[in-house]
Design an enzyme around this catalytic site. Structure first.
Site, short mmCIF file in Angstrom:
data_model
loop_
_atom_site.label_atom_id
_atom_site.label_comp_id
_atom_site.label_asym_id
_atom_site.label_seq_id
_atom_site.Cartn_x
_atom_site.Cartn_y
_atom_site.Cartn_z
N ILE A 82 0.83 -1.21 0.00
CA ILE A 82 0.00 0.00 0.00
C ILE A 82 0.87 1.27 0.00
O ILE A 82 0.55 2.25 -0.66
CB ILE A 82 -0.93 -0.01 1.24
CG1 ILE A 82 -1.93 -1.18 1.13
CG2 ILE A 82 -1.68 1.31 1.38
CD1 ILE A 82 -2.69 -1.48 2.42
N ASN B 276 1.78 4.68 7.16
CA ASN B 276 1.33 3.43 6.54
C ASN B 276 2.06 2.20 7.07
O ASN B 276 1.45 1.13 7.17
CB ASN B 276 1.53 3.55 5.01
CG ASN B 276 1.50 2.19 4.34
OD1 ASN B 276 0.43 1.59 4.17
ND2 ASN B 276 2.67 1.67 3.98
N TYR C 197 -2.69 -6.79 16.97
CA TYR C 197 -2.97 -6.02 15.75
C TYR C 197 -4.28 -5.24 15.87
O TYR C 197 -4.34 -4.04 15.59
CB TYR C 197 -3.03 -6.97 14.55
CG TYR C 197 -3.24 -6.28 13.21
CD1 TYR C 197 -2.25 -5.48 12.66
CD2 TYR C 197 -4.44 -6.43 12.50
CE1 TYR C 197 -2.43 -4.85 11.44
CE2 TYR C 197 -4.63 -5.80 11.27
CZ TYR C 197 -3.61 -5.02 10.76
OH TYR C 197 -3.80 -4.37 9.54
N THR D 122 -1.33 -7.90 -0.64
CA THR D 122 0.07 -7.52 -0.40
C THR D 122 0.77 -8.66 0.33
O THR D 122 0.15 -9.68 0.65
CB THR D 122 0.16 -6.26 0.50
OG1 THR D 122 -0.28 -6.63 1.82
CG2 THR D 122 -0.69 -5.11 -0.02
#
Ligand SMILES: NC(=O)c1ccc[n+]([C@@H]2O[C@H](COP(=O)([O-])OP(=O)(O)OC[C@H]3O[C@@H](n4cnc5c(N)ncnc54)[C@H](OP(=O)(O)O)[C@@H]3O)[C@@H](O)[C@H]2O)c1
Length: 265
Positions: free
Chosen positions: A24, A94, A159, A198
């Site tokens: 990203i 990011n 996370y 990704t």
């Protein structure tokens, strides 16, 4: 205060993108380069950054510098914060990691490292960026959160906690900026994509494959099926959303947190 810019032209703006070497972050750097921004690209892998640097220059970025920085290194992060304060008009937080582990195997180090990268680094860079942006009269911060900022997923406590907190940070900074720097054109936003095609998703699929015995393609397809549209998002789709937020016309998102959900892509 600089004149309002109603176009998508970032010719006089400097953007710093963390985690710009792939995924990203790379797509975001290319998107902003295509709109004329000068760029600072940040990650640990110099080889990846150098490749993205060439691509950004080819797309018309007037200048592109690379900062090889481990955002988990507090001294290096401090130095980078100085760079941000000195001249970033756009900050895209990011860089992130998405480890998965059952609760009992989420040890202190894993939890701390996840929170340090996904939350503390964006906090430290925003703390440096915002007052300086306010002083210059214009600034954009985009935090790359996740649908994990808005709902819980199993086996990803660190996370999910980090992304919920990142969204909370986005909202808190929005409130503070709109109180303290009303006269400046500042926006602080978060994008909350679902699963994106990704390396992070590839690694998650491999871990699922190892623990469940399915092959990694099947595991990836299961992750894709969890997205609202039933498919993985592309990094470019998320980058477009980030580019839109960066270039948003003043007033539309001034002082407001704007969340981008995968379903909207
Ligand atoms: N992929 C998804 O499904 C998805 C969904 C929602 C949100 N997100 C979020 O999107 C962001 C980017 O994810 P991605 O999927 O594009 O991941 P990715 O392809 O693995 O890229 C991560 C980038 O962050 C950099 N990075 C990682 N650790 C770093 C560190 N300690 N210091 C400096 N840079 C570091 C990496 O470069 P180096 O390894 O060279 O440092 C790389 O450039 C993350 O915040 C992630 O949580 C991803």
């Amino acid at each position: 205060m600089s004149a309002p810019d109603h176009s998508f032209d970032l010719a006089d703006r400097h953007a710093l993108v963390t985690g710009a070497g792939r995924g990203i972050g790379r797509a975001t750097a290319l998107c902003l380069a295509g709109r004329g921004a000068a760029l600072t690209l940040v990650a640990r892998s110099e080889a990846e950054l150098l490749e993205v640097q060439v691509e950004c220059l080819e797309l018309g970025a007037p200048s592109v510098s690379c900062e090889v920085v481990d955002l988990l290194d507090r001294e290096a992060l401090d130095e980078l914060a100085g760079t941000v304060a000195a001249g970033a008009d756009v900050l895209v937080n990011n860089a992130g990691s998405a480890p998965s582990a059952a609760l009992e195997r989420t040890d202190d180090d894993l939890f701390d490292a996840t929170l340090d990268l996904n939350l503390f680094a964006p906090f430290a860079l925003s703390r440096a960026a915002l007052p300086a942006m306010a002083e210059r009269g214009w600034g954009r911060i985009v935090n790359v959160a996740s649908t994990a900022a808005r709902e819980g997923y199993a086996y990803t406590s660190a996370y999910v906690a980090s992304k919920h907190a990142l969204l909370g940070l986005t909202r808190a900074l929005t409130a503070e900026a709109s109180m303290r720097w009303r006269e400046a054109d500042l926006t602080i936003n978060a994008v909350c994509p679902g699963f994106v095609d990704t390396d992070i998703v590839a690694r998650s699929a491999e871990r699922i494959a190892e623990s469940t015995g399915v092959d990694s393609q099947t595991a990836k397809a299961r992750l894709a099926a969890m997205n609202a549209g039933g498919r993985l998002l592309s990094p470019e789709e998320v980058a477009e959303a980030i580019g839109t937020l960066v270039c948003e016309q003043p007033g539309q998102t001034h002082g407001a947190a704007w969340e981008f959900a995968a379903a909207d892509a």
